[in-house]
Write an enzyme that holds these catalytic residues in place. Sequence first.
Site, PDB file in Angstrom:
ATOM      1  N   ASN A 180      14.874  63.142 -21.951  1.00 59.69           N
ATOM      2  CA  ASN A 180      15.220  62.277 -20.815  1.00 59.69           C
ATOM      3  C   ASN A 180      16.010  63.008 -19.726  1.00 59.69           C
ATOM      4  O   ASN A 180      16.500  62.356 -18.797  1.00 59.69           O
ATOM      5  CB  ASN A 180      16.001  61.044 -21.286  1.00 59.69           C
ATOM      6  CG  ASN A 180      17.359  61.389 -21.873  1.00 59.69           C
ATOM      7  OD1 ASN A 180      17.805  62.540 -21.855  1.00 59.69           O
ATOM      8  ND2 ASN A 180      18.050  60.384 -22.399  1.00 59.69           N
ATOM      9  N   LYS A 181      16.121  64.319 -19.820  1.00 57.36           N
ATOM     10  CA  LYS A 181      16.868  65.066 -18.806  1.00 57.36           C
ATOM     11  C   LYS A 181      15.965  65.412 -17.616  1.00 57.36           C
ATOM     12  O   LYS A 181      14.738  65.337 -17.695  1.00 57.36           O
ATOM     13  CB  LYS A 181      17.463  66.342 -19.403  1.00 57.36           C
ATOM     14  CG  LYS A 181      18.499  66.071 -20.482  1.00 57.36           C
ATOM     15  CD  LYS A 181      19.650  65.216 -19.962  1.00 57.36           C
ATOM     16  CE  LYS A 181      20.835  65.150 -20.917  1.00 57.36           C
ATOM     17  NZ  LYS A 181      20.540  64.433 -22.154  1.00 57.36           N
ATOM     18  N   THR A 182      16.585  65.816 -16.509  1.00 56.54           N
ATOM     19  CA  THR A 182      15.855  66.075 -15.261  1.00 56.54           C
ATOM     20  C   THR A 182      14.756  67.098 -15.463  1.00 56.54           C
ATOM     21  O   THR A 182      13.642  66.949 -14.953  1.00 56.54           O
ATOM     22  CB  THR A 182      16.824  66.522 -14.166  1.00 56.54           C
ATOM     23  OG1 THR A 182      17.812  65.501 -13.986  1.00 56.54           O
ATOM     24  CG2 THR A 182      16.103  66.771 -12.855  1.00 56.54           C
TER      25      THR A 182
END
Length: 378
Positions: A180-182
């Site tokens: 779910n990170k950039t």
Amino acid sequence: MYPVYRPYLSGKEQQYVSECLDSSWISSRGDFIRKFEIQFADFVGVRHATTVCNGTVALHLAMLAIGIGPGDEVIVPTLTYVASANMIVQTGATPVFVDSIESTWQIDPSAVKRAITPRTKAVMVVHLYGASCDMEAICKICTEHGLLLIEDCAEAFGTFYRDKHVGTFGDVSTFSFFGNKTITTGEGGMVVSNNAEVLNKAYHLKTQAVSPSQEYWHDTVGYNYRMTNICAAIGFAQLEQANYVLERKQQLAAWYDRYLVDLPVRRQAEPPRSTHSWWLYSILVSQELRDSLRLHLRNRAVETRPLFPPVHAFPHYECGLEFPVAQCISKSGLSLPSYPDLTESDVQIISSKVREFFEVREGCRTEIADCGLTKLVN
């Protein structure tokens, strides 16, 4: 359904993973490991970077590499993901919790000053939700008191302070590449530093402390914290799209600002002289309404997530202290869908469902003023 997050996988991820499979280099050796490390260091503007298997072990490795250990105290915000504190404990050191700034939700430099004791060895800042901490103030404190500085940038890829990427101020810094990170590698992390000695030690420890000159000879207790070539291949492809993804994040935040502007909500503030990367677009509402709003949105196919509970609230970290700003932010905050594929129409629909919630509740503006958040939201 609008999830809170969905990874952006529209580049060469499949191509590069296939190259790993075709070459048979699928474990922790292969060309993509070094490519990813070099390109990531260049993107962030730091001299040295080494990949690891997740962002949590990145913190553990980073602290070991700068000598954090038993008897040391590390100052850390209580408003953070629990891994920040857990890894301090894993080194044998003691986390010392401090409160946050009302507007930005970041570690409060004045609280850091008050928490320093003769046992304090380091300050860990956490660039929460993509905003930057006040690095000028924190660096000044660390210099004046001879303290090490650790930057937890798990949520802050693309975040800048005074035109410098976060993670370039500390003695050592870490990033996370969870799904779910950039940018993501599925699971993964990075330890970075401008100090070659620190990174050499981190590399040595992450590879079971194996000798570079003698096979299967280990000179200290080490760890298997290595990233796989497949994960690095995904990360390398993600970096090629990073500027586009960050531009989309800025646009999403602008759209949310536009469509939520007259509602009794307040988003996380951007610190002065900084660039927010908007990992998640997060807002504050009345404590009494937060959970009801989340239920309302869930019933209308919009996923949200609450802000992190303060770490000192967990039973194993209870310290008998109160941190009113962090506690208030945590109980009042939620994150809205923030993934790059969202369109302006999507954001407008999500915002309309937030608006719908407040329109059926008379006096909601009074409620938000009465809930103890007056300073935070007005």
